[in-house]
Design an enzyme around this catalytic site. Structure first.
Site, PDB file in Angstrom:
ATOM      1  N   ASP A 234     -46.199 -43.979 -25.636  1.00 25.89           N
ATOM      2  CA  ASP A 234     -46.804 -42.664 -25.840  1.00 25.89           C
ATOM      3  C   ASP A 234     -47.760 -42.784 -27.017  1.00 25.89           C
ATOM      4  OD1 ASP A 234     -46.994 -39.588 -26.251  1.00 25.89           O
ATOM      5  OD2 ASP A 234     -45.679 -39.796 -24.503  1.00 25.89           O
ATOM      6  N   HIS A 288     -51.725 -39.054 -24.079  1.00 22.01           N
ATOM      7  CA  HIS A 288     -50.578 -39.661 -24.760  1.00 22.01           C
ATOM      8  C   HIS A 288     -50.844 -41.136 -25.092  1.00 22.01           C
ATOM      9  CE1 HIS A 288     -47.959 -36.170 -24.169  1.00 22.01           C
ATOM     10  NE2 HIS A 288     -48.473 -36.074 -22.963  1.00 22.01           N
ATOM     11  N   GLU A 358     -50.672 -33.593 -19.175  1.00 30.19           N
ATOM     12  CA  GLU A 358     -51.158 -33.016 -20.428  1.00 30.19           C
ATOM     13  C   GLU A 358     -52.496 -33.609 -20.881  1.00 30.19           C
ATOM     14  OE1 GLU A 358     -47.303 -31.254 -22.609  1.00 30.19           O
ATOM     15  OE2 GLU A 358     -47.599 -33.398 -22.964  1.00 30.19           O
TER      16      GLU A 358
END
Length: 590
Positions: A234, A288, A358
């Site tokens: 991440d 990420h 995201e």
């Protein structure tokens, strides 16, 4: 002798099975000379089996004293490789017996009973995959003499493994007998309801030591879960030590001690496979992505990631830290291909997870290199143009997956990309499985199913295990609060979620199953066990059995399963006072 001069009987309590509950009584009032452990083995339709079998079940009312040395195994397998695998699984089962005897704390009472376990395995599968047949049949009978015969029949070694797990739950240490006891008449026919039954563990936000991952695999195997999804990387760190791209861990790992080598992960994968678990690696992107990706300019490869560590994150990225891969730098895809190749060496997965959630367009919109590329493509800077760019990234990344792995299924999280107006233009149902992390009421779930996508459920309102703690980016509680108790996890039924959205008879092949998600912003090895267990047991029964009942029908067995986990070295949280374990069915308000 007490100080008052009375003789003290250390075992004044007995348990009677009444209406499928073990009822605690003084030994003078009990109708049977039965310990709590033996009562639990034989009381109720399923005794203490977890998860409950999906086929026919018969559990007799009598037990026989056994000792671990008197178990004899006879294995009929089609290949030497499958026989060796089954022998490793048998050794694990023997370890369960030894741990039960050690729990007793005394030398077991001698027993002349011989337990002959005959195993028949008809297929040669030695690697568990998403298509593995995990079914089995288990039968226990006792001759007129002192021979107990156990028959295990399964198509694959992994069905044999599950049968051995069930067999271990038909035995327990009995304080009154001074030995392990085994139910002497049993029939179980069993197979999982869902093919994908998993836990997701994030190893980037806080590093999870290998020992903690091994113990997690152990806990999963005790519950017949079969998929460990590792969210390996991440924005916060890149703990995978890639031999082909060592810069990723050099720039991205928290320290030299907080990295996984290919050798580390390969050994973990083998350990998991022997316990009926496959590991699905996730390399998250394009969002990420920060630490581990920032070395490109130092090596003449340009920016592999953009907006890394940007402090003003509003409308730019999810964080902290900020960072997103650079989809217009050709070197990004070369790095991805090398990483995929190294992960293949570690795991040889049959499914790969690409993350893909995201994504905020703000960073791309303020990056000159991106804007110029879009202009060269005849595109502008509207939302639709950035979805085009995201689609370009997904397609290029999929090409690299295919180069390394061939045409294997690929998983992505739900995101704005999977919403109504964009999904078919970028990811096709022929290649992509969508993992649901939105709430169960989100209408896109039904839309995705109707568009032909296979689904994995991890809806955050019920199956997120990190919820209910203080916020790590401010005051108050974290975003998905409140805490999700085991009851909520148990009652979370993917088929019910679909039915509530009008999908009444879904194709079972397209609903793969689900995962409980353990994000680790506020978790590491010191707290992992208690957050995973026994809540992970609740999702395990939902996914193996899909029982028609709700949590109350499972409560007494769940409370006992927690005891089993602790006996086997898992630091599972208690869900009730121990008094409730000894007084079944009375620890809740009407």
């Amino acid at each position: 002798m007490s100080e008052l001069g009375f003789l003290i009987d250390a075992s004044i309590w007995r348990w009677d099975c009444e209406n499928e509950f073990c009822v605690k009584k003084s030994k003078n009032n009990a109708t049977a000379v039965t310990s709590l452990e033996t009562c639990k083995l034989v009381c109720g339709q399923y005794g203490i089996l977890w998860p409950v079998p999906t086929g026919d079940v018969f559990i007799g009312s009598a037990v026989v004293n056994v000792i671990s040395q008197n178990f004899v195994f006879e294995t009929n397998a089609v290949t030497d490789a499958s026989r060796v695998l089954i022998e490793e699984m048998v050794d694990i089962f023997r370890g369960y017996l030894v741990s039960m005897e050690a729990y007793g704390g005394i030398e077991p009472t001698p027993s002349n009973s011989m337990i002959v376990v005959k195993i028949d395995c008809s297929q040669d599968d030695i690697r568990i995959t998403y298509n593995t047949d995990e079914s089995y049949e288990l039968r226990i009978t006792q001759d007129l003499g002192e021979v107990v015969r156990v028959s295990i029949t399964a198509p694959t070694a992994f069905g044999v493994r599950h049968a051995l797990e069930t067999l271990s739950q038909l035995a327990a240490w009995d304080d009154l007998a001074g030995s392990v006891v085994l139910v002497n008449e049993v029939f179980v026919s069993d197979r999982p309801f869902y093919r994908h039954r998993g836990l997701m563990v994030d190893t980037s936000r806080n590093f999870i030591q290998l020992g903690d991952l091994y113990r997690t695999v152990d806990g999963m195997s005790y519950n017949k879960l079969n998929t460990l999804h590792l969210h390996l990387t991440d924005a916060h760190s890149f703990p995978f030590d890639s031999p082909s791209v060592p810069q990723m861990a050099v720039y991205g790992a928290y320290s030299e001690r907080k990295k996984y080598t290919v050798t580390d992960l390969k050994a973990l994968n083998e350990y998991a496979n022997t316990r009926g678990i496959r590991i699905v690696p996730e390399l998250d992107g394009p969002a990420h992505s920060a630490y581990g990706w920032q070395w490109g300019p130092d090596y003449g490869l340009g920016d592999l990631a953009l907006c890394v560590n940007r402090l003003n994150r509003t409308n730019v990225c999810i964080g902290p830290p900020c960072g997103i891969q650079n989809p217009v730098n050709e070197n990004t895809y070369g790095v991805l291909e090398l990483l995929f190749s190294d992960l293949k060496e570690a795991f040889s997965p049959d499914v790969f997870h690409l993350g893909a959630d995201e994504v905020k367009f703000g960073c791309w919109n303020i990056t000159e290199e991106i804007v110029d590329w879009l202009e060269d493509q005849g595109r502008g800077r509207e939302e639709v143009d950035f979805y085009y760019l995201w689609g370009y990234y997904q397609n290029r990344t999929l090409e690299k997956v295919d180069t390394v792995y061939g045409n294997i299924p690929v998983i992505v999280w739900t995101s704005s990309l999977t919403e109504e107006n964009f999904v078919e233009n970028v990811i096709t149902p022929e290649r992509y499985i969508v993992q649901i992390w939105t709430e169960s009421s989100e209408p896109s779930i039904a839309s995705l199913y109707n568009k032909g996508y296979d689904l994995i459920f991890s809806n955050s309102d019920n199956w997120y295990l990190d919820c209910g703690y203080g916020s790590w980016v401010g005051d108050g509680n974290n975003w998905c609060s409140p805490y999700k108790g085991w009851q909520l996890l148990y009652d979370n039924d993917p088929l019910e979620i679909l039915a509530n959205q009008g999908i009444l008879n879904p194709d079972p092949q397209r609903i793969w199953g689900g995962e409980a998600a353990m994000w680790t912003e506020q978790t590491d090895g010191g707290t992992l066990d208690g957050k995973l267990w026994p809540r992970g047991s609740a999702i395990a029964e939902r996914l193996w059995s899909n029982p028609p009942g709700k949590w109350r029908t499972a409560e007494k067995r769940l409370v006992h399963m927690r005891e089993v986990l602790c006996l086997r070295g898992i630091g599972a949280d208690p869900v009730q006072p121990h008094w409730c374990h000894q007084n079944e069915g009375v620890c809740y308000y009407e």
